[in-house]
Design an enzyme around this catalytic site. Structure first.
Site, PDB file in Angstrom:
ATOM      1  N   GLY A  92       0.806  -1.214   0.000  1.00 54.01           N
ATOM      2  CA  GLY A  92       0.000   0.000   0.000  1.00 54.01           C
ATOM      3  C   GLY A  92       0.837   1.261   0.000  1.00 54.01           C
ATOM      4  N   GLY A  94       2.510   3.725   1.567  1.00 60.01           N
ATOM      5  CA  GLY A  94       3.047   4.036   2.884  1.00 60.01           C
ATOM      6  C   GLY A  94       3.417   5.490   3.063  1.00 60.01           C
ATOM      7  N   LYS A 115       3.442  12.130  -3.264  1.00 63.63           N
ATOM      8  CA  LYS A 115       4.454  11.159  -2.848  1.00 63.63           C
ATOM      9  C   LYS A 115       5.391  11.846  -1.857  1.00 63.63           C
ATOM     10  CE  LYS A 115       7.860   7.977  -4.908  1.00 63.63           C
ATOM     11  NZ  LYS A 115       8.413   7.482  -6.187  1.00 63.63           N
ATOM     12  N   ASP A 127       9.213   6.428   7.515  1.00 64.68           N
ATOM     13  CA  ASP A 127       8.790   7.720   8.064  1.00 64.68           C
ATOM     14  C   ASP A 127       7.762   8.425   7.179  1.00 64.68           C
ATOM     15  OD1 ASP A 127      10.297   8.720   5.936  1.00 64.68           O
ATOM     16  OD2 ASP A 127      11.916   9.484   7.200  1.00 64.68           O
ATOM     17  N   GLY A 128       7.503   7.870   5.997  1.00 61.16           N
ATOM     18  CA  GLY A 128       6.488   8.457   5.122  1.00 61.16           C
ATOM     19  C   GLY A 128       6.932   9.692   4.380  1.00 61.16           C
ATOM     20  N   ARG A 178       2.401  13.799  -8.403  1.00 62.55           N
ATOM     21  CA  ARG A 178       2.526  12.925  -9.571  1.00 62.55           C
ATOM     22  C   ARG A 178       1.186  12.784 -10.287  1.00 62.55           C
ATOM     23  NH1 ARG A 178       5.336   7.339  -8.395  1.00 62.55           N
ATOM     24  NH2 ARG A 178       3.393   6.802  -7.345  1.00 62.55           N
ATOM     25  N   ARG A 185      -2.143  -1.307 -10.259  1.00 59.87           N
ATOM     26  CA  ARG A 185      -0.908  -2.077 -10.440  1.00 59.87           C
ATOM     27  C   ARG A 185      -1.233  -3.570 -10.462  1.00 59.87           C
ATOM     28  NH1 ARG A 185       2.750   1.484  -7.259  1.00 59.87           N
ATOM     29  NH2 ARG A 185       1.497   3.204  -6.471  1.00 59.87           N
ATOM     30  N   ASP A 254       4.277  -4.468  -7.557  1.00 64.02           N
ATOM     31  CA  ASP A 254       3.571  -3.240  -7.194  1.00 64.02           C
ATOM     32  C   ASP A 254       4.060  -2.050  -8.007  1.00 64.02           C
ATOM     33  OD1 ASP A 254       5.809  -3.979  -5.320  1.00 64.02           O
ATOM     34  OD2 ASP A 254       5.626  -1.865  -4.797  1.00 64.02           O
ATOM     35  N   ASN A 255       5.102  -2.243  -8.804  1.00 66.80           N
ATOM     36  CA  ASN A 255       5.611  -1.167  -9.663  1.00 66.80           C
ATOM     37  C   ASN A 255       5.347  -1.445 -11.139  1.00 66.80           C
ATOM     38  OD1 ASN A 255       6.581   0.257  -7.467  1.00 66.80           O
ATOM     39  ND2 ASN A 255       8.605  -0.678  -7.557  1.00 66.80           N
TER      40      ASN A 255
END
Length: 487
Positions: A92, A94, A115, A127-128, A178, A185, A254-255
């Protein structure tokens, strides 16, 4: 958005509405001192945004997620993923948030996504946040890919947050806005399949068909047609990566997008000296995602998509497997055809040159580059000079000149078109040493090298005086190059 200063851009929340089980409403962290580092004015115009608004305090609030339009609910998307071959059922977003979908000037639906916007429930130990360097890398590389005609997500803006980020050292933080055709995905389908909720899987597939491949809805088996469409899109995309010398670096499931756009420019790079085994990523210790492996990994990822879709492809699982395998087996011939078509264009070969004549010629020239450690981009750009009567630009790069001369004689006999070659062989790519120079300067507060590099790569096929350093390979003292994910 409602006021004229905000360009009348209207947001929708289609993903969150259609797939609430895969969307967690969340709020971006506040950026203490937001400041624009890069603003993609051309893309802003495509999307209907007013550039002056985006540069205003309210615009900065939007670009950082601090003040979203009325009715917009940012969400973190759920997805799974095979990371270097190991399955993680709950990855997910993050450190990312989907603001929603907007319709661009051509009527296409586009995601707007943040992002580096802070920790979400999917953050695990991270840490996001994001640092200036990795966010500007995505800006540079995605703009270069777009200019080369390779399907890609785009970067609308990079905003410095005014918050320090701890990596190996303390670095200035930044956030990327973005834009993508969607953020669906392979990992999205893996997540839905792993829940065991077939209704969710079906709604996700129907959402993807509606979003990207509406003609599949009319097929006898719409969900098989969806898979066929993704196979075709990815065969074309990865062929274009290979032709451009692009190395993604982290081709986890996931990419890999359902749309066929390149996503997630982490440890990516363009190859300098041609070598099938090239790996730049610091975390790819085994070379799983090396340059030559990219088509194989794409096929592997598509097999994982097929597994997720099996319940929708057919009720008889044994027959569904056979059907999916037959579709997956189309990847290799589709990839090979796309790659050879692109290589024929790079070599300027006329349409009437048969594939069986072009294919060995293409393989031989790559062997020549591999054996002689030749810069991939500048070699192909220089080939048009041979057609015009001056063999020195590519010939001088090759130690085994006899091998080059023998190959060139066979190639010239097929009547290559120099002007056509210059339209597809780039002069300028984001050279690794120049990317590092630009990122280092920007991190220290100097944006001029970044702006110069982006200006060069946005017009990659047009040779311009004064930009010679942007067309040159790395200096000898640049050394071995390693890229990092930035998380």
């Amino acid at each position: 958005m409602s006021s004229p200063t905000q360009s009348q851009v209207t947001f929708d929340g289609r993903f969150a509405r259609d797939l609430p089980e895969m969307a967690v409403a969340w709020q971006a962290d506040e950026a203490p001192e937001p400041r624009i580092l890069a603003l993609n004015e051309g893309l802003a115009a495509e999307l209907g945004f007013d550039v002056e608004f985006l540069r205003s305090p309210d615009g900065l609030g939007f670009l950082t997620g601090a003040s979203v339009p009325v009715g917009v609910v940012p969400v973190a998307q759920a997805y799974s993923g095979h990371q270097f071959g190991s399955f993680n059922p709950r990855l997910g977003d993050g450190r990312a948030l989907l603001l929603g979908e907007i319709t661009d000037a051509e009527g296409n639906l586009r995601d707007v996504h943040l992002k580096g916007s802070g920790r979400t429930p999917f953050a695990r130990g991270g840490d996001g946040l994001a640092a200036v360097g990795p966010m500007l890398r995505e800006y540079i590389i995605s703009e270069a890919m777009h200019a080369l005609g390779i399907p890609t997500t785009r970067s609308l803006a990079v905003v410095a947050t005014g918050r320090a980020v701890r990596r190996e050292t303390m670095l200035p933080g930044a956030l990327l806005t973005r834009v993508a055709s969607s953020h669906l995905r392979v990992g999205s389908f893996q997540y839905a399949a792993a829940t065991g909720d077939q209704d969710l899987l079906r709604r996700l597939a129907d959402h993807a068909i509606d979003r990207h491949y509406p003609s599949a809805a009319q097929a006898e088996n719409p969900h098989l047609a969806l898979f066929e469409s993704v196979v075709t899109a990815q065969a074309s995309l990865v062929a274009q990566w290979m032709l451009a010398g692009f190395i993604h670096g982290v081709m986890n499931t996931d990419n890999m997008t359902i749309s066929g756009e390149t996503i997630d420019y982490g440890p990516c790079a363009f190859m300098d000296v041609f070598d099938y085994a090239t790996v730049y990523s610091s975390i790819d210790h085994s070379g799983r995602y090396a340059y030559a492996n990219q088509p194989l990994i794409a096929e592997w990822n598509l097999a994982r998509l097929a597994e997720a879709l099996l319940p929708l492809i057919g009720e008889d699982q044994e027959q569904a497997v056979k059907t999916a395998v037959a579709t997956l087996e189309q990847f290799r011939p589709q990839y090979s055809a796309a790659w050879l078509s692109g290589m024929k264009a790079k070599l300027g070969l006329p349409d009437d040159v048969a594939d069986e004549d072009a294919s060995p010629l293409a393989d031989q020239v790559l062997t020549l580059l591999q054996d002689n450690h030749v810069d991939y981009t500048s070699f192909f750009r220089g080939l048009s000079s041979v057609v015009r009567g001056d063999a020195r630009p590519p010939r001088d790069k090759v130690l085994d000149v006899a091998a080059f001369d023998a190959w060139a004689e066979r190639w010239l006999a097929l009547g290559p078109d120099a002007d056509a070659m210059d339209r597809v062989n780039s002069v300028y790519i984001p050279r690794n040493h120049l990317v590092e120079e630009a990122l280092g300067a920007a991190t220290a507060g100097d944006l001029e090298p970044l702006d110069q590099l982006v200006d060069a790569v946005r017009r990659p096929f047009e040779e311009r005086p004064g930009l010679e350093r942007f067309a040159s390979g790395a200096p000898d003292n640049f050394g071995e190059y390693t890229t990092y994910c930035g998380t």
